[in-house]
Design a protein around this motif. Structure first.
Motif, short mmCIF file in Angstrom:
data_model
loop_
_atom_site.label_atom_id
_atom_site.label_comp_id
_atom_site.label_asym_id
_atom_site.label_seq_id
_atom_site.Cartn_x
_atom_site.Cartn_y
_atom_site.Cartn_z
N GLU A 116 9.87 -13.70 5.70
CA GLU A 116 11.30 -13.62 5.39
C GLU A 116 12.01 -12.95 6.56
OE1 GLU A 116 14.14 -14.79 4.20
OE2 GLU A 116 13.04 -14.93 2.31
N TYR A 117 13.33 -13.10 6.60
CA TYR A 117 14.14 -12.63 7.73
C TYR A 117 15.39 -11.96 7.17
CZ TYR A 117 17.43 -13.14 11.67
OH TYR A 117 18.38 -12.94 12.66
N ILE A 118 15.63 -10.71 7.56
CA ILE A 118 16.83 -9.98 7.13
C ILE A 118 17.55 -9.49 8.38
CG2 ILE A 118 17.73 -7.98 5.89
CD1 ILE A 118 15.33 -8.12 4.05
N ALA A 119 18.84 -9.79 8.48
CA ALA A 119 19.62 -9.40 9.65
C ALA A 119 20.22 -8.02 9.45
CB ALA A 119 20.74 -10.41 9.91
N LYS A 120 20.26 -7.25 10.53
CA LYS A 120 20.96 -5.97 10.52
C LYS A 120 22.44 -6.21 10.80
CE LYS A 120 17.06 -3.11 12.13
NZ LYS A 120 16.58 -2.21 13.20
N PRO A 121 23.36 -5.41 10.20
CA PRO A 121 23.10 -4.31 9.28
C PRO A 121 22.60 -4.79 7.93
CG PRO A 121 25.45 -4.69 9.47
CD PRO A 121 24.80 -5.57 10.49
N ILE A 122 21.70 -4.04 7.31
CA ILE A 122 21.02 -4.46 6.08
C ILE A 122 21.98 -4.32 4.90
CG2 ILE A 122 19.18 -3.87 4.48
CD1 ILE A 122 17.51 -3.04 6.89
N ASP A 123 22.05 -5.38 4.09
CA ASP A 123 22.75 -5.32 2.81
C ASP A 123 21.77 -4.79 1.77
OD1 ASP A 123 23.37 -6.52 0.06
OD2 ASP A 123 25.24 -6.85 1.15
N PRO A 124 22.02 -3.63 1.16
CA PRO A 124 21.05 -3.02 0.24
C PRO A 124 20.63 -3.94 -0.89
CG PRO A 124 22.75 -1.44 0.81
CD PRO A 124 23.20 -2.75 1.36
N ASP A 125 21.61 -4.63 -1.53
CA ASP A 125 21.26 -5.50 -2.65
C ASP A 125 20.34 -6.63 -2.20
OD1 ASP A 125 22.73 -3.99 -4.39
OD2 ASP A 125 24.55 -5.20 -4.18
N GLU A 126 20.69 -7.27 -1.09
CA GLU A 126 19.85 -8.37 -0.59
C GLU A 126 18.46 -7.85 -0.22
OE1 GLU A 126 19.64 -11.51 3.15
OE2 GLU A 126 21.34 -10.14 2.95
N PHE A 127 18.41 -6.70 0.43
CA PHE A 127 17.15 -6.10 0.85
C PHE A 127 16.22 -5.87 -0.35
CE2 PHE A 127 14.67 -2.22 1.79
CZ PHE A 127 13.96 -2.65 2.90
N LEU A 128 16.75 -5.27 -1.42
CA LEU A 128 15.93 -4.96 -2.60
C LEU A 128 15.50 -6.23 -3.33
CD1 LEU A 128 17.84 -1.82 -3.90
CD2 LEU A 128 15.64 -1.88 -2.72
N ARG A 129 16.38 -7.25 -3.36
CA ARG A 129 16.00 -8.51 -4.01
C ARG A 129 14.83 -9.17 -3.29
NH1 ARG A 129 21.70 -9.53 -3.80
NH2 ARG A 129 22.71 -8.93 -5.75
N VAL A 130 14.90 -9.18 -1.94
CA VAL A 130 13.83 -9.80 -1.17
C VAL A 130 12.51 -9.06 -1.39
CG1 VAL A 130 13.01 -10.26 1.17
CG2 VAL A 130 15.38 -10.73 0.58
N LEU A 131 12.55 -7.72 -1.40
CA LEU A 131 11.33 -6.95 -1.65
C LEU A 131 10.77 -7.24 -3.03
CD1 LEU A 131 12.03 -5.48 0.98
CD2 LEU A 131 11.46 -3.33 -0.15
N ALA A 132 11.65 -7.31 -4.05
CA ALA A 132 11.20 -7.60 -5.41
C ALA A 132 10.53 -8.97 -5.48
CB ALA A 132 12.38 -7.55 -6.37
N HIS A 133 11.06 -9.93 -4.73
CA HIS A 133 10.49 -11.28 -4.75
C HIS A 133 9.06 -11.29 -4.18
CE1 HIS A 133 10.18 -15.60 -4.33
NE2 HIS A 133 9.87 -15.45 -3.05
N TYR A 134 8.85 -10.59 -3.06
CA TYR A 134 7.55 -10.65 -2.40
C TYR A 134 6.53 -9.68 -3.00
CZ TYR A 134 9.17 -13.90 1.05
OH TYR A 134 9.64 -15.03 1.66
N LEU A 135 6.98 -8.63 -3.70
CA LEU A 135 6.03 -7.73 -4.36
C LEU A 135 5.65 -8.22 -5.75
CD1 LEU A 135 7.48 -4.27 -3.26
CD2 LEU A 135 5.35 -5.34 -2.50
N LYS A 136 6.27 -9.33 -6.18
CA LYS A 136 5.92 -9.95 -7.47
C LYS A 136 6.04 -8.97 -8.63
CE LYS A 136 4.63 -13.52 -5.04
NZ LYS A 136 5.50 -14.70 -4.94
N LYS A 137 6.97 -8.04 -8.54
CA LYS A 137 7.17 -7.04 -9.59
C LYS A 137 8.54 -7.27 -10.19
CE LYS A 137 5.47 -3.13 -11.46
NZ LYS A 137 4.11 -2.97 -11.98
N PRO A 138 8.66 -7.69 -11.46
CA PRO A 138 9.98 -7.97 -12.04
C PRO A 138 10.82 -6.73 -12.19
CG PRO A 138 8.30 -8.01 -13.75
CD PRO A 138 7.57 -7.87 -12.44
N ALA A 139 12.15 -6.90 -12.14
CA ALA A 139 13.06 -5.78 -12.31
C ALA A 139 13.10 -5.35 -13.77
CB ALA A 139 14.45 -6.16 -11.84
N LEU A 140 13.29 -4.06 -13.99
CA LEU A 140 13.41 -3.53 -15.35
C LEU A 140 14.85 -3.70 -15.83
CD1 LEU A 140 11.42 -0.22 -14.90
CD2 LEU A 140 10.60 -2.34 -15.88
N SER A 141 15.01 -4.09 -17.10
CA SER A 141 16.37 -4.27 -17.64
C SER A 141 16.94 -2.92 -18.04
CB SER A 141 16.32 -5.21 -18.83
OG SER A 141 15.48 -4.68 -19.83
#
Length: 744
Positions: free
Chosen positions: A719-744
């Motif tokens: 995956e590729y993330i451009a600086k400056p980092i958008d926090p929401d996009e950054f956390l979504r990408v990490l959640a996708h690749y760590l295969k760990k669903p978000a808690l409601s």
């Protein structure tokens, strides 16, 4: 040209229409070779009706072909297309295969100029087949080169390489050195575009060697530019900049020399014409002087015999006087012709001066546009920066309340997002201008992409801002039938831009978006709103750059006015078209189409970053390696993940990162900065992937050009993330690749 014009005058006097038409045609061809295309068109249009009246259809076809060449050179594409088509019909009637193949090739060139690539390809292929039939190897090589050029513009790289190589084989056999130089440089350009710089280098060197032999300045200039692109591709930026500076200087000298040569040529023609007329005038003066001398001689003889020949002397005097009058009339006529020629030459000089003044005016307009562009960018960048710096300073005040402090922070975040939006718009419009955006067509589920957009705009900060606006979604196909092939990222970018505009200018009512499939096998997307609409006096500029619609109901003033031009450029790349309908104070509807290409095979997994929630992420028992040499950047990532329960490891260079991945199998994900000391992120990624192929690696970098992103994926980044980092996009990408669903 001087001699042909003399011949034309004589042929007109003797009424030899066949040779007169041939002479006018030759004058047109000569002006064509000199680059004086408007004069060429003037004489070819004189030859054409004469040849049509004579009835020799092959001669008519030849003149039409010459006329089409001049019309194409002056960008009269429709006129050129008509001339070549008429020529083709005449050659076809006479079963003249050589002429027919020439006209087909010329039609293909005009269609190539108009970017009607599929049609151009068909004409080039038919032309090549005919040239092979009559063993015209040189013509076949030119046709193959043209076919390769079309495939290059269609981004069909393998096809383009094949036809360039086919053309090269023929050019080698016919020793066409100029053609070989062009083919080699085209192959080099193709390999550079596809990130194969080392393959491109050998072809650049071959082309340059042939350019030196042919003393081809234009080809040598092109090769310098290609060599600069090669060094840029391999990372030798210093050499690349040096060659680019050399190219710019040489190119300027080349065009200055061309202009000087044209002026010298015009002066030469003018002086020749003037000298010729002066010679004619001198001859007439000598003739008059000779007559005067003759007259004096006669008078002297008459005086000698005056006594005996008075009667005869009177008769002779009358005859001489009459002859002198005729000579004087001839002298007057010569003077009139000379004045006419002088006036004609002055008109030519005036026309050329007008052309030069027009070129100067265009250059001045270009400077003005550049100044306007810089002024717009300066204003748009300084505006959010003013808010960021101002409210950042206010945050230092100790006596402000928590609520006020939160308000200031929200304002700063909003201005930062606006600034990033401006930078992204500038990058995208620049990539479109330079042709650096490449499509990544893949199969994906269209309905899922629209559902993700709906979820993003219908929740979180978007929904909070627009509580009085209802967002609606309409889809035409069932989920199982909505698997299509196109570039999902570019499609999502167009839809997001249109939705942003609709929501920005709508304060109450609804925004509806979706698509339909029509009978032409096209998908028609729409974004409709009940907003302010577009004023009539602004509608003709809606897709022009820096055109921003004022909105009294919206306090967000940032933006470049580039959103809709970017949408139009991307839709054109997707082989579609874009348009709109609007009624002031009632709303606007934007539409665009793309080809409907159903996915026949299994659909690839395409996950939009909007489909994963970034709230309350739980990365318990997950270990993340952050490879970052800048301490502030690492601390920012650490702050983003402090509530995620993830375990963080830190490496400051590529070598440390490789060693930690080797000895720590517990690492679940790597966040890799690409600019690192000693061993950079590209080499580190490649070596880590050799050790652990399935370990996800996310590139984070400030290099945001399309080839930078491609380079990251080529070395193995997931995956590729451009600086400056958008926090929401950054956390979504990490959640996708760590295969760990978000808690409601």
């Amino acid at each position: 040209i001087e001699n042909l014009n003399k011949a034309a005058k004589v042929l007109a006097l003797v009424s030899d229409s066949v040779e007169l038409a041939r002479t006018f045609n030759r004058i047109g061809v000569t002006y064509n070779r000199l680059g004086h295309y408007n004069r060429a068109i003037e004489y070819l249009q004189k030859a054409l009706p004469i040849r049509k009246n004579i009835g020799n259809s092959l001669h008519v076809a030849s003149t039409l072909n010459n006329l089409g060449v001049s019309q194409r050179a002056t960008n009269q594409h429709d006129a050129a297309l008509n001339s070549f088509s008429e020529s083709l019909a005449l050659y076809d009637d006479n079963n003249n295969i050589r002429g027919k193949s020439l006209s087909l090739n010329n039609i293909g060139l005009v269609l190539l100029d108009k970017m009607e690539l599929d049609s151009a390809l068909n004409f080039f292929i038919e032309s090549v087949n005919l040239k092979k039939e009559i063993n015209d190897t040189s013509g076949a090589a030119i046709g193959l080169y043209n076919i390769a050029t079309v495939y290059k513009k269609l981004n069909r790289t393998k096809k383009a390489i094949k036809y360039f190589n086919d053309a090269i084989e023929i050019q080698k056999s016919t020793q066409s050195l100029f053609g070989l130089a062009s083919s080699y440089s085209s192959l080099a350009e193709l390999y550079l575009k596809n990130n194969l710089p080392h393959k491109a280098l050998s072809y650049i060197e071959k082309s340059q060697k042939l350019a030196d032999i042919n003393e081809s300045t234009e080809q040598a200039l092109k090769n310098i530019k290609l060599l600069s692109d090669y060094y840029n591709a391999i990372g030798n930026y210093k050499e690349s900049r040096s060659l680019l500076a050399e190219y710019s200087k040489s190119r300027e000298e080349f065009f200055n020399n061309q202009i000087s040569s044209q002026i010298a040529e015009l002066s030469f023609v003018y002086q020749n014409e003037r000298q010729a007329q002066e010679r004619k005038l001198l001859e007439k003066n000598l003739e008059v002087e000779r007559l005067r001398t003759q007259k004096s001689t006669v008078i002297e003889l008459l005086l000698i015999v005056l006594a005996t020949l008075l009667f005869f002397m009177l008769i002779i005097s009358v005859v001489i006087a009459r002859r002198f009058k005729q000579k004087s009339q001839a002298y007057t006529q010569v003077n009139t012709e000379l004045n006419h020629i002088n006036n004609h030459l002055e008109a030519i000089v005036e026309d050329r001066t007008s052309d030069l003044l027009e070129a100067l005016q265009k250059a001045q307009e270009s400077d003005k546009l550049k100044s306007t562009f810089l002024a717009n960018i300066s204003h748009e960048v300084r505006t959010p920066l003013n808010g960021i710096l101002g409210f950042s300073r206010l945050l230092l005040e100790e006596n402000i309340s928590v609520a006020t402090r939160k308000q200031y922070i929200d304002i700063i975040n909003g201005k930062c997002r606006g600034l990033i939006h401006i930078i992204n718009d500038l990058i995208n419009i620049s990539l479109l201008d330079t042709g650096q955006i490449e499509l990544n067509n893949t199969s994906f589920n269209l309905n899922q992409l629209l559902y993700d957009l709906y979820s993003m705009y219908n929740s979180g900060p978007f929904a909070m801002k627009k509580q009085n606006v209802e967002l609606k979604l309409s889809v035409s196909l069932s989920d199982s039938r909505s698997n299509i092939i196109t570039d999902p990222n570019r499609l999502e970018q167009v839809l997001s831009n249109l939705l942003d505009n609709a929501l920005r200018f709508t304060s109450t009512g609804f925004v509806r978006f979706g698509y339909n499939v029509n009978q032409k096998k096209e998908i028609t997307f729409f974004v409709k709103d009940t907003g302010t609409g577009i004023a009539k006096h602004r509608r003709d500029k809606i897709f022009t750059r820096f055109n921003k619609e004022p909105n009294d109901n919206n306090s967000e003033t940032y933006g470049t006015g580039l959103g809709l031009p970017i949408c139009k450029g991307l839709v054109n790349m997707l082989n579609g078209k874009i348009w709109y309908e609007s009624e002031e104070n009632k709303g606007s509807s934007f539409f665009f189409t793309i080809p409907y290409l159903p996915a026949k095979n299994k659909t690839d997994t395409y996950t939009s970053i909007t489909s994963i929630s970034a709230n309350r992420l739980d990365f318990d028992n997950k270990t993340i390696l952050v490879v970052e040499d800048d301490l502030i950047s690492y601390q920012f990532v650490e702050a983003l993940l402090q509530d995620s329960n993830a375990k963080l490891l830190h490496a400051k260079n590529g070598e440390d990162a490789i060693e930690m991945c080797r000895i720590a199998p517990s690492i679940n994900l790597v966040i890799m900065d690409m600019r690192l000391p000693f061993t950079d992120g590209y080499e580190a990624t490649a070596r880590i992937k050799e050790l652990r192929p399935n370990l996800p690696i996310i590139a984070q970098t400030a290099n945001v050009m399309s080839n930078d992103k491609t380079k990251c994926f080529e070395v193995g980044c997931d995956e590729y993330i451009a600086k400056p980092i958008d926090p929401d996009e950054f956390l979504r990408v990490l959640a996708h690749y760590l295969k760990k669903p978000a808690l409601s």
